[in-house]
Scaffold this motif. Structure first.
Motif, short mmCIF file in Angstrom:
data_model
loop_
_atom_site.label_atom_id
_atom_site.label_comp_id
_atom_site.label_asym_id
_atom_site.label_seq_id
_atom_site.Cartn_x
_atom_site.Cartn_y
_atom_site.Cartn_z
N SER A 102 -85.85 -99.80 45.87
CA SER A 102 -84.83 -100.29 44.95
C SER A 102 -83.71 -99.28 44.83
CB SER A 102 -85.45 -100.52 43.57
OG SER A 102 -86.51 -101.47 43.66
N VAL A 103 -82.55 -99.75 44.38
CA VAL A 103 -81.40 -98.86 44.17
C VAL A 103 -81.68 -97.97 42.98
CG1 VAL A 103 -78.95 -98.73 43.56
CG2 VAL A 103 -79.75 -100.48 45.16
N VAL A 104 -81.62 -96.65 43.19
CA VAL A 104 -81.88 -95.70 42.10
C VAL A 104 -80.67 -94.85 41.78
CG1 VAL A 104 -84.36 -95.56 42.54
CG2 VAL A 104 -82.80 -94.00 43.76
N SER A 105 -79.66 -94.86 42.65
CA SER A 105 -78.49 -94.01 42.42
C SER A 105 -77.23 -94.67 42.92
CB SER A 105 -78.68 -92.66 43.13
OG SER A 105 -77.49 -91.90 43.09
N VAL A 106 -76.19 -94.64 42.09
CA VAL A 106 -74.85 -95.08 42.50
C VAL A 106 -73.89 -93.94 42.18
CG1 VAL A 106 -72.99 -96.73 42.11
CG2 VAL A 106 -75.37 -97.51 42.11
N ASP A 107 -73.39 -93.29 43.24
CA ASP A 107 -72.49 -92.14 43.08
C ASP A 107 -71.14 -92.48 43.69
OD1 ASP A 107 -71.19 -89.75 42.91
OD2 ASP A 107 -72.76 -88.55 43.86
N LEU A 108 -70.17 -92.79 42.83
CA LEU A 108 -68.82 -93.15 43.28
C LEU A 108 -67.81 -92.06 42.89
CD1 LEU A 108 -68.80 -96.95 42.35
CD2 LEU A 108 -69.67 -95.83 44.39
N SER A 109 -68.25 -90.82 42.92
CA SER A 109 -67.37 -89.70 42.57
C SER A 109 -66.17 -89.65 43.52
CB SER A 109 -68.14 -88.39 42.66
OG SER A 109 -69.24 -88.39 41.78
N ASN A 110 -65.00 -89.35 42.95
CA ASN A 110 -63.77 -89.15 43.72
C ASN A 110 -63.41 -90.33 44.61
OD1 ASN A 110 -63.38 -86.28 42.91
ND2 ASN A 110 -65.28 -85.99 44.05
N ALA A 111 -63.73 -91.54 44.15
CA ALA A 111 -63.48 -92.73 44.96
C ALA A 111 -62.09 -93.32 44.74
CB ALA A 111 -64.54 -93.80 44.66
N MET A 125 -78.27 -103.94 35.42
CA MET A 125 -79.16 -104.99 35.94
C MET A 125 -80.04 -104.43 37.06
SD MET A 125 -78.40 -107.58 34.08
CE MET A 125 -79.09 -108.99 34.96
N LEU A 126 -79.70 -103.24 37.56
CA LEU A 126 -80.52 -102.60 38.58
C LEU A 126 -81.68 -101.93 37.86
CD1 LEU A 126 -77.59 -100.96 40.60
CD2 LEU A 126 -78.77 -103.10 41.13
N ASN A 127 -82.86 -102.51 37.95
CA ASN A 127 -83.98 -102.12 37.09
C ASN A 127 -84.42 -100.67 37.27
OD1 ASN A 127 -84.14 -104.67 35.91
ND2 ASN A 127 -85.43 -105.45 37.57
N GLU A 128 -84.20 -100.10 38.46
CA GLU A 128 -84.69 -98.75 38.74
C GLU A 128 -83.57 -97.71 38.74
OE1 GLU A 128 -87.92 -98.12 39.01
OE2 GLU A 128 -88.25 -100.27 38.63
N ILE A 129 -82.37 -98.08 38.32
CA ILE A 129 -81.24 -97.15 38.38
C ILE A 129 -81.50 -95.93 37.50
CG2 ILE A 129 -79.94 -98.29 36.53
CD1 ILE A 129 -78.29 -96.94 39.66
N LYS A 130 -81.36 -94.73 38.09
CA LYS A 130 -81.58 -93.48 37.37
C LYS A 130 -80.34 -92.58 37.35
CE LYS A 130 -86.53 -93.21 38.48
NZ LYS A 130 -87.59 -92.37 39.12
N PHE A 131 -79.47 -92.79 38.31
CA PHE A 131 -78.32 -91.87 38.48
C PHE A 131 -77.04 -92.69 38.62
CE2 PHE A 131 -75.28 -89.30 40.71
CZ PHE A 131 -75.55 -87.96 40.41
N ILE A 132 -76.06 -92.43 37.73
CA ILE A 132 -74.75 -93.08 37.81
C ILE A 132 -73.68 -92.00 37.68
CG2 ILE A 132 -73.13 -94.68 36.74
CD1 ILE A 132 -75.50 -96.27 35.69
N SER A 133 -72.77 -91.97 38.66
CA SER A 133 -71.64 -91.02 38.58
C SER A 133 -70.35 -91.70 39.01
CB SER A 133 -71.89 -89.79 39.46
OG SER A 133 -70.76 -88.94 39.41
N PHE A 134 -69.36 -91.65 38.13
CA PHE A 134 -68.01 -92.11 38.43
C PHE A 134 -67.04 -90.93 38.25
CE2 PHE A 134 -70.12 -96.08 37.59
CZ PHE A 134 -69.54 -96.97 38.47
N PHE A 135 -67.49 -89.74 38.51
CA PHE A 135 -66.69 -88.53 38.31
C PHE A 135 -65.33 -88.63 39.01
CE2 PHE A 135 -65.39 -84.42 40.11
CZ PHE A 135 -65.11 -83.73 38.94
N ASN A 136 -64.27 -88.28 38.25
CA ASN A 136 -62.91 -88.17 38.78
C ASN A 136 -62.41 -89.47 39.39
OD1 ASN A 136 -60.49 -86.84 39.24
ND2 ASN A 136 -61.10 -86.13 41.26
N ASN A 137 -62.36 -90.50 38.57
CA ASN A 137 -61.74 -91.76 38.96
C ASN A 137 -60.79 -92.19 37.85
OD1 ASN A 137 -62.96 -92.90 41.59
ND2 ASN A 137 -64.75 -92.10 40.51
N ARG A 193 -82.45 -98.65 31.07
CA ARG A 193 -83.57 -98.00 30.39
C ARG A 193 -84.12 -96.77 31.12
NH1 ARG A 193 -83.67 -98.95 25.09
NH2 ARG A 193 -83.22 -101.15 24.66
N LYS A 194 -83.95 -96.74 32.44
CA LYS A 194 -84.51 -95.61 33.20
C LYS A 194 -83.45 -94.58 33.58
CE LYS A 194 -88.43 -98.17 35.10
NZ LYS A 194 -89.18 -98.51 36.33
N LEU A 195 -82.27 -94.72 33.03
CA LEU A 195 -81.17 -93.83 33.40
C LEU A 195 -81.46 -92.39 32.98
CD1 LEU A 195 -78.35 -93.97 34.75
CD2 LEU A 195 -77.37 -94.13 32.44
#
Length: 999
Positions: A66-75, A87-99, A113-115
């Motif tokens: 499953s998707v556990v990380s979405v890293d869109l830094s500097n995008a 809605m991604l049940n296993e998502i633990k890591f989210i980064s939108f740094f510098n957008n 819940r698992k972030l």
């Protein structure tokens, strides 16, 4: 049974694939909510499994899991935060740094819940911090740095269960720092710096955070004492409480912090002495900065016995001898103790074991010899020792210190000859030996000082001739050698110094004439050769020095006529007195106001009362009286006729533009060759060349053919309506404020890169400001027009340096300092040679040196795209806001783009440059009109602009440092970097080495 197992194994992959396909749908939905100008989401197509997409990580390799990380830094994406990610049940890591993520955060975020890791730093998020975030029970890292969150930190944040890092740096958060943060016992890093908190004390409850490693509360409006409870933070590595209003003494309990590596307490109001005991327990301490406080007493030997790397004690009230034991530190690279009352000698072995890079002990009462071991490790870059009582010779070892870049040994009691090799150190840009008793001559080795920009050796006992090799110094900007015993003629090679702006050699014994090629010194602003034995004619070519505004050739033996070419100059100071000049005085200077400029020249004569001898006066008096009578009579007739005409014209036309000249008051700041009547008579619409927020600008051609620019300030009630200028009912507060600011600022400024204010004319309801006329208009108008092709890179670079020097003068050489507050390309004017002048001081403010952090303003001044991010919410005025604005100007020069433009979307130029550099590289950023052969130099200047526009004010260099970096094309880095939050963060360095006056 076997068939059942086969069915199970067939079903599991199908289920997994179905889940991934559904997750791909959620991610596609998120993608549709973003503006993606750089095509970051290009790989997000055609595959049911998102595990191979850019920025997406799954729990298992390949296409499973499953998707556990979405890293869109500097995008470089823009849009609201996509709650659909939850809605991604296993998502633990989210980064939108510098957008450019915008909008606010909703409580729906708690469905992740698992972030564990949420990084939304450096975006445009607004609104209050969501109170529900503590419901994310697995959350370990919360980084919201560099947004626009407002309101108070919710009390609910004391309920975080797993949080290890919280960073809210550089937002708009208010209220006091809540005591409930002491309940987050899992915290390792607490970073709340640079927020406009309500004045309050450091919560004692922070002492409960036994796992805390980093406590960063810089610029949080903290008051009161440092609580003893901080000593309980046994794991603390980095303590930063700088730039606050903390009072009281530094508690001795802080010495219990045995793991601390860095302590920063600078720029507070701390008093008392440093703890005398306990330092020996702090075996990990490497960086200590307690500068800019009110600390007293001696520096403890126990402190100096530590293996320190950086020690900043400057601008306090420390006394006594500095501990010799500091010499034993094998790591010490920085020692800044200037602005105290230290006495005695510096440690004799200082630098013998230490890789000293920066040493500043200026403005103390040190005596004895300068330690010869300072550069033993060969990395010393700056040695600053002005305003002490050092004696003896300059150490011979300095001759071999090829790493030196800045040397200031002025205002001491040094004697003897300067070591020969010392003159020719290849990297030195500033060499200041002013006001000592040094003797001997300037060595021919000076030819090797190819980077030398400022040479100040005035007020010594130097003798002999200036070597021809001084003409090899291509970078020399200022040469002050006055009050010495130099002799011989000026070297012919001196005309090769094309960058020279100041040449001051007065009070010496020079002979011979001025070099014939003096006209090649195109940047010369000040020439002072007074009180020498120079002879011969003053070359007419001196009139070609277009930026010269200070000329003193008095008390010499010059003969012949005064060059007519001098009339081409606009001089603030002219002194040709006590020579042997003859003939007529050029008409421009044949006025009584200039009489002292020509006294002591028996052969001179002109129409100046008191200058000519009696015989000449008697012979010409009758003729002159007759001519004057004719002129007076003719003038009276003309005045009566013109007056009658205008009276009839006013009554017939009821013109709004007529002005009662009898009510005008003239205040001049320079010697004028015109009267106010010439100005007032030319303010018609045909002469308008511009109109802005503060007034209308006219180009007025004077009777002598010269032009001036006249700004008529708007009245406060009706912009542009001259009718208001003649009625007494208009409120003039706004008008007066801008007028007074401009007059107060420009009236006392004398600098080649500040636009010259000739005079001002005023009545009660109308204000006029008369400036020198700049034929090439403003940088902004030219750069962003079809004529931008005139601005090749060498010209743009020259403009950047000129403007930087003007601002550096305001910030560093004006006492008190002046902040412009509206630095922009439209307020940088260009003369005929594209020399730049800083202009428009209508909102400038004097900065009170006693007000730490700047002066508070009631309204925002500045222009869109140029305003520093912190200024918009703190309304604190200091030099750092000007530096940010100037950084934007540099980015304009490099990119050719406007500070705000529809092509940037919601970004401004600064944000666009940063994101484009990350995504597309430097070639997309640079102006395509610029020749690629200058690419390396342009990139270095671009780096200076990015440093100036750092979002944190403390990271921006001073303007004096900016000038030096531009002159050296990025070869100086004024900052060290240390680890904060797992990232490299600039360690505080506010250009302390540039304190003090420049002679």
């Amino acid at each position: 049974m076997n068939m059942l197992l086969c069915l199970v194994f067939l079903i599991l992959p199908l289920s997994s694939c179905y889940g991934l396909s559904q997750e791909a749908g959620y991610l596609h939905k998120m993608k549709l909510g973003f503006d993606d100008p750089d095509g970051f989401f290009h790989s997000w197509t055609g595959d049911d499994s998102p595990c191979s997409w850019t920025g997406v990580t799954c729990s298992e390799p390949g296409s499973t899991g499953s998707v556990v990380s979405v890293d869109l830094s500097n995008a470089n994406i823009a849009g609201p935060f996509p709650v659909v990610l939850c809605m991604l049940n296993e998502i633990k890591f989210i980064s939108f740094f510098n957008n450019s993520v915008n909008g606010s955060l909703s409580d729906e975020l708690t469905s992740c819940r698992k972030l564990e890791h949420l990084n939304l730093a450096q975006n445009y998020l607004t609104g209050e911090l969501p109170e529900s975030l503590p419901e994310l029970t697995e959350l370990k890292v919360l980084d919201l740095t560099g947004n626009n969150f407002s309101g108070e930190i919710p009390a609910s944040y004391g309920r975080f269960q797993s949080l290890e890092v919280i960073s809210l740096v550089d937002n708009l958060i208010s209220g006091k720092i809540p005591a409930v943060v002491g309940n987050i016992t899992t915290l390792k890093q607490l970073n709340l710096s640079y927020n406009p908190f309500t004045a309050g004390e450091i919560p004692a409850e922070i002492g409960r955070l036994k796992n805390l490693e980093v406590l960063w509360l810089t610029g949080c409006n903290l008051i009161g004492p440092i609580p003893d409870s901080l000593s309980q933070l046994g794991q603390l590595v980095d303590l930063d409480l700088a730039i606050n209003k903390l009072t009281g003494s530094i508690p001795s309990s802080l010495t219990e912090l045995r793991n601390v590596v860095q302590i920063e307490l600078y720029n507070n109001s701390l008093t008392g002495e440093l703890p005398k005991m306990g330092w020996s327990k702090m075996t990990s301490l490497r960086l200590l900065d307690v500068s800019m406080n009110l600390l007293t007493g001696n520096v403890p030997e126990e402190l100096c016995s530590l293996q320190l790397e950086s020690l900043n004690l400057y601008e306090n009230e420390f006394v006594g001898k500095f501990p010799d034991i500091i010499s034993n530190s094998s790591n010490l690279y920085e020692l800044r103790v200037f602005g105290n009352r230290f006495t005695g000698e510096l440690p004799e072995s200082l630098g013998k074991k230490s890789p000293l890079t920066w040493v500043d002990v200026s403005n103390n009462m040190f005596t004895g010899r300068i330690p010869g071991s300072l550069c033993d490790k060969g990395v010393l870059e700056e040695v600053l020792m002005i305003h002490n009582s050092f004696s003896g010779e300059i150490p011979g070892s300095f001759s071999k210190c090829r790493s030196l870049k800045r040397v200031r040994l002025g205002y001491n009691k040094l004697s003897g000859e300067v070591p020969v090799g010392f003159w020719g150190l290849p990297q030195v840009s500033l060499l200041e030996l002013v006001e000592n008793s040094l003797s001997g001559g300037i060595g021919k080795t000076i030819a090797g000082a190819g980077n030398l920009s400022t040479l100040n050796i005035a007020h010594n006992k130097f003798s002999g001739e200036l070597p021809d090799e001084i003409g090899f110094l291509d970078s020399l900007n200022e040469f002050s050698g006055s009050n010495n015993m130099f002799s011989g003629s000026l070297p012919a090679s001196i005309v090769n110094l094309e960058q020279l702006t100041k040449l001051d050699l007065h009070n010496n014994g020079f002979t011979g004439g001025l070099p014939s090629g003096i006209s090649s010194l195109k940047k010369l602003n000040e020439l002072d050769l007074a009180n020498n034995k120079l002879s011969g004619n003053i070359p007419d070519k001196i009139g070609e020095l277009s930026v010269l505004n200070y000329l003193d050739l008095s008390r010499n033996q010059f003969s012949g006529k005064i060059p007519v070419g001098l009339q081409n100059l606009r001089l603030n100071q002219l002194n040709l007195s006590s020579n042997s000049l003859t003939g007529d005085i050029p008409p421009v200077y044949a006025k009584k106001m200039y009489i002292t400029s020509f006294l002591g020249n028996p052969g001179l004569c002109g129409d100046i009362e008191g200058l000519c001898d009696g015989k000449n006066v008697t012979r010409n008096v009758g003729y002159i009286w007759l001519l004057r009578s004719i002129f007076v009579l003719t003038g009276c007739i003309l005045i009566i006729g013109v007056g009658w005409f205008f009276w009839r014209y006013k009554n017939f036309k009821k013109s709004k533009d007529s002005i009662d000249k009898s009510k005008w008051t003239l205040m001049s700041f320079h010697k004028l060759s015109f009267s106010e009547y010439e100005i007032l008579g030319a303010l018609d619409e045909d002469n308008v060349i511009g109109s802005g927020s503060s007034g209308k600008v006219y180009r007025v051609v004077l009777s002598n053919g010269d032009a001036v620019a006249v700004k008529k300030l708007w009245s406060s009630s009706k912009k542009g309506d001259d009718e208001d200028l003649e009625n007494g009912s208009v409120s003039t507060s706004v008008l007066d404020n801008g007028f007074e600011a401009e007059v107060e600022t420009l009236g006392k400024i004398r600098h080649k890169n500040i636009v010259r204010l000739w005079c001002c004319c005023s009545t009660r309801t109308c204000k006029l400001l008369v400036y020198e006329y700049m034929p090439n208009g403003s940088l902004g108008d030219l750069l962003h027009s079809s004529k931008s092709g005139l601005l090749d890179w060498p010209t743009r670079y020259k403009i950047a340096v000129d403007a930087a020097e003007g601002l550096a003068y305001l910030h560093h050489d004006c006492v008190p300092a002046i902040v412009h507050r509206d630095v922009k390309s439209n307020n940088i004017l260009l003369d005929g040679d594209f020399g730049a002048r800083v202009a428009d001081f209508g909102v400038a403010k004097v900065v009170d040196g006693n007000e730490k952090g700047g002066n508070s303003m009631s309204v925002i001044a500045g222009s869109c795209g140029y305003i520093a991010p912190e200024y918009a919410y703190t309304l604190r005025v200091n030099e750092k806001s000007d530096i940010y604005s100037f950084g934007v100007v540099i980015l304009e020069l490099v990119t050719g783009k406007l500070p705000v433009d529809p092509e940037f979307g919601e970004k401004d130029l600064v944000k666009w440059v940063c994101t484009t550099l990350d995504q597309k590289g430097v070639d997309v950023v640079l102006d395509p009109k610029l020749d690629s052969c200058f690419k390396e130099e342009i990139c270095k200047v671009l780096n200076v602009g990015l440093l100036c526009t750092s979002p944190l004010p403390i990271n921006r260099p001073s303007m004096r440092r900016v000038v030096k970096m531009l002159q050296e094309i990025g070869s100086v880095n004024p900052m060290r970097f240390v680890s904060k939050d797992g990232k490299l963060t600039p360690y505080y360095y506010d250009d302390a080495s540039d304190h003090g006056s420049v002679a």
